[in-house]
Design an enzyme around this catalytic site. Structure first.
Site, mmCIF file in Angstrom:
data_model
loop_
_atom_site.group_PDB
_atom_site.id
_atom_site.type_symbol
_atom_site.label_atom_id
_atom_site.label_comp_id
_atom_site.label_asym_id
_atom_site.label_seq_id
_atom_site.Cartn_x
_atom_site.Cartn_y
_atom_site.Cartn_z
ATOM 1 N NE ARG A 102 0.875 39.703 16.594
ATOM 2 C CZ ARG A 102 -0.371 40.125 16.653
ATOM 3 N NH1 ARG A 102 -1.365 39.317 16.320
ATOM 4 N NH2 ARG A 102 -0.646 41.343 17.062
ATOM 5 C CE LYS B 31 3.502 50.681 14.659
ATOM 6 N NZ LYS B 31 2.191 50.095 15.026
HETATM 7 N N1 BES Z 1 4.497 47.886 18.615
HETATM 8 C C1 BES Z 1 3.145 47.758 18.203
HETATM 9 C C2 BES Z 1 2.168 47.857 19.376
HETATM 10 C C3 BES Z 1 2.017 49.222 19.976
HETATM 11 C C4 BES Z 1 1.044 50.076 19.504
HETATM 12 C C5 BES Z 1 2.802 49.624 21.045
HETATM 13 C C6 BES Z 1 0.894 51.326 20.080
HETATM 14 C C7 BES Z 1 2.650 50.861 21.609
HETATM 15 C C8 BES Z 1 1.677 51.710 21.128
HETATM 16 C C9 BES Z 1 2.922 46.426 17.526
HETATM 17 O O1 BES Z 1 3.992 45.937 16.798
HETATM 18 C C10 BES Z 1 1.803 46.617 16.556
HETATM 19 O O2 BES Z 1 1.990 47.339 15.621
HETATM 20 N N2 BES Z 1 0.665 45.970 16.785
HETATM 21 C C11 BES Z 1 -0.449 46.105 15.951
HETATM 22 C C12 BES Z 1 -0.989 44.731 15.676
HETATM 23 C C13 BES Z 1 -2.013 44.684 14.585
HETATM 24 C C14 BES Z 1 -1.357 44.971 13.239
HETATM 25 C C15 BES Z 1 -2.648 43.316 14.580
HETATM 26 C C16 BES Z 1 -1.491 46.944 16.660
HETATM 27 O O3 BES Z 1 -1.647 46.807 17.875
HETATM 28 O O4 BES Z 1 -2.095 47.784 16.012
HETATM 29 MN MN MN Z 2 4.024 46.725 14.833
#
Ligand code: BES
Ligand code: MN
Ligand code: ZN
Length: 496
Positions: A350, A276
């Site tokens: 997921r 990230k």
């Molecule tokens: N834990 C994150 C989702 C999230 C993002 C929660 C911001 C709280 C605040 C999840 O694991 C994630 O990283 N999701 C990605 C999915 C993408 C890579 C398809 C996302 O939402 O960017």
């Molecule tokens: Mn994630």
């Protein structure tokens, strides 16, 4: 904190602060009128001059200077009378309680007559609002001068109808249980990930199990391997922290089928190899909010002795990069046997849920509910005002909607139409773990739906609601403890 219900007239109560709810669109009600008279018309004056507008969540401080027995009088705005709801009571209490603390009160008496709502539910809502509004997370503050010593020690809910006391006491004890579990969930989420590892969470589950005599099983890596939880193991492979698969069963329902609650429990989500960006990465300690909500709900089911069987399933792990981490392009074989091609290691929620949902099916459950901080795209769609909801069963979704309204944790449905499934087709495996930017909340849920067989299932995306960026009436900035009250209300109203 002690919470009592007493009968009497507010003018006579010796307390650090008397809290008097005031509606926006009418002259002070019967009790307020009496108090106003005792004060020589100060309340009316404040309102008339526009110095106090009794909207929901406003408060004003008056020094009665001996004209009533209380040291302070706090007016708590309730908005228009016709719009009064349980959640507005929660909000009014959630604002007034910390306002009393800030003004120096260590105890307060809250006038509870005249809302025109069910007295038991009102008492519950006022209790929840007060306890949750007073919440602070001070674990890592060492400053001697910090406010820790200045806590409210005693709350009295006051009624002039002696016949209501027992009913209100019931509402207060329910409210104390539910707020207590919400506070537990908030604490878990607010803790840094270094101190809230899968191992620590398994310990918390163990404490709950011990206290309420519940059956607890914690699967270790070896057992996950034996069972074939390839998705959870894949996500865990980059972390130095051992993953745990936590299974907590509450049996209060005899031979009834289980309700399965599944909570995403990623104790820190760095994104893994698909790292990230640094901005706000600290927030990713909240990625175990789903698991915290499930533990809170099970604790409540047990404490409230609900006539149900409920199992909580928490796939718990970190998501970290490292030499042994799983990588984009890998294919994981899940517990169900289905394979998933990894496009992004940041779509890890997921994956671990696919194993947990497959495990839930082995219970032949009446329903499966999962709750997860799953997608940033949910925030883009709904902001922080609602939890995203998707699922396969209309009745179940309706029940969840109603529970959300009642608990003050609203959910909003998004569609799971066939076309979305095209977006997660993989060239080499049964599916891939991301579907691109379009409809990100939905493609994530679409993947989950492949692991719930024919069981009625609903998915709750709390990515945006688990954490609040601003102070709200009974939710100070930080972990919201979201889902505890929603799931608890859902369980309390559940009829199999
Ligand atoms: N834990 C994150 C989702 C999230 C993002 C929660 C911001 C709280 C605040 C999840 O694991 C994630 O990283 N999701 C990605 C999915 C993408 C890579 C398809 C996302 O939402 O960017
Ligand atoms: Mn994630
Ligand atoms: Zn995540």
């Amino acid at each position: 904190m002690k919470i009592n219900v007493e009968t009497g007239k507010i003018e006579n109560v010796k307390t650090d602060a008397a809290i008097l709810p005031v509606f926006e669109d009418e002259k002070p009600g019967r009790i307020a009128e009496r108090v106003d008279k005792a004060l020589g018309g100060t309340i009316q004056k404040l309102i008339k001059r526009g110095d106090f507008k009794p909207k929901v969540g406003t408060a004003a401080l008056i020094y009665p200077e001996g004209k009533i027995a209380a040291e302070r009088l706090i007016l708590a705005g309730l908005g228009k009378r016709a719009d009064v709801t349980l959640d507005r009571l929660r909000q009014a209490a959630g604002k007034a309680a910390p306002y009393a603390r800030m003004s120096g009160a260590r105890n307060f008496a809250f006038v509870t007559d005249g809302f025109g709502l069910d007295p038991q539910e009102s008492a519950q809502a006022l209790t929840e609002g007060s306890v949750l509004g007073l919440y602070r997370f001070l674990k890592y503050k060492t400053d001697e001068e910090n406010d820790r010593k200045k806590e409210v020690e005693e709350i009295t809910f006051l009624t002039e109808a002696a016949s209501l006391v027992r009913t209100m006491q019931k509402g207060v004890s329910t409210g104390e249980v539910i707020a207590g579990a919400t506070v537990m969930a908030r604490d878990m989420v607010n803790h840094p990930s270094a101190d809230m590892t899968p191992t620590v969470i398994a310990g918390i589950a163990r404490d709950i199990a011990k206290k309420h005599k519940l059956r607890l099983q914690v699967l270790e890596k070896k057992q996950m391997q034996r069972l074939g939880m390839g998705a959870l193991l894949g996500v865990a492979s980059g972390s130095a922290q051992p993953p745990k698969f936590i299974i907590l069963e509450y049996r209060g329902g005899g031979k009834k089928p289980f309700i399965a609650l599944v909570g995403k429990t990623v104790t820190f989500d760095s994104g893994g190899i698909s790292l990230k960006p640094p901005e706000n990465m600290d927030r990713m300690k909240d990625d175990m909010s789903g698991g915290a909500a499930v533990l809170g709900a099970i604790r409540n089911a047990a404490a409230l002795r609900l006539p149900l069987n409920v199992v909580g399933l928490l796939p718990a792990t970190e998501n970290m990069p490292g030499g042994s981490a799983y990588k984009p392009g890998d294919v994981l074989t899940t517990l169900s046997g289905q394979t998933i091609e990894i496009i992004s290691t940041d779509a890890e929620g997921r994956l671990i849920l696919s194993d947990a949902l497959a495990y839930a099916c082995t219970y032949k459950p009446a329903v499966i509910v999962d709750i997860a901080t799953l997608t940033g795209s949910c925030r883009v769609a709904l902001g922080q005002e609602a939890t995203g909801m998707l699922g396969t069963d209309e009745k179940l979704k309706q029940k969840m909607r109603e529970a959300g309204e009642k608990a003050g944790e609203r959910v909003w449905e998004m569609p799971l139409w066939e076309g979305y499934y095209d977006l997660i087709k993989s060239d080499i495996a049964d599916m891939k773990n991301t579907g691109g930017r379009d409809g990100g909340v939905i493609t994530a849920a679409a993947l989950l739906s492949k692991f719930v067989q024919k069981y009625p299932w609903v998915h709750l995306d709390i990515a945006a609601t688990a954490w609040t960026d601003k102070d709200r009436p009974y939710t100070p900035k930080g972990a919201a403890g979201i889902g505890v009250r929603l799931l608890t209300q859902f369980l309390r109203d559940f009829k199999s």
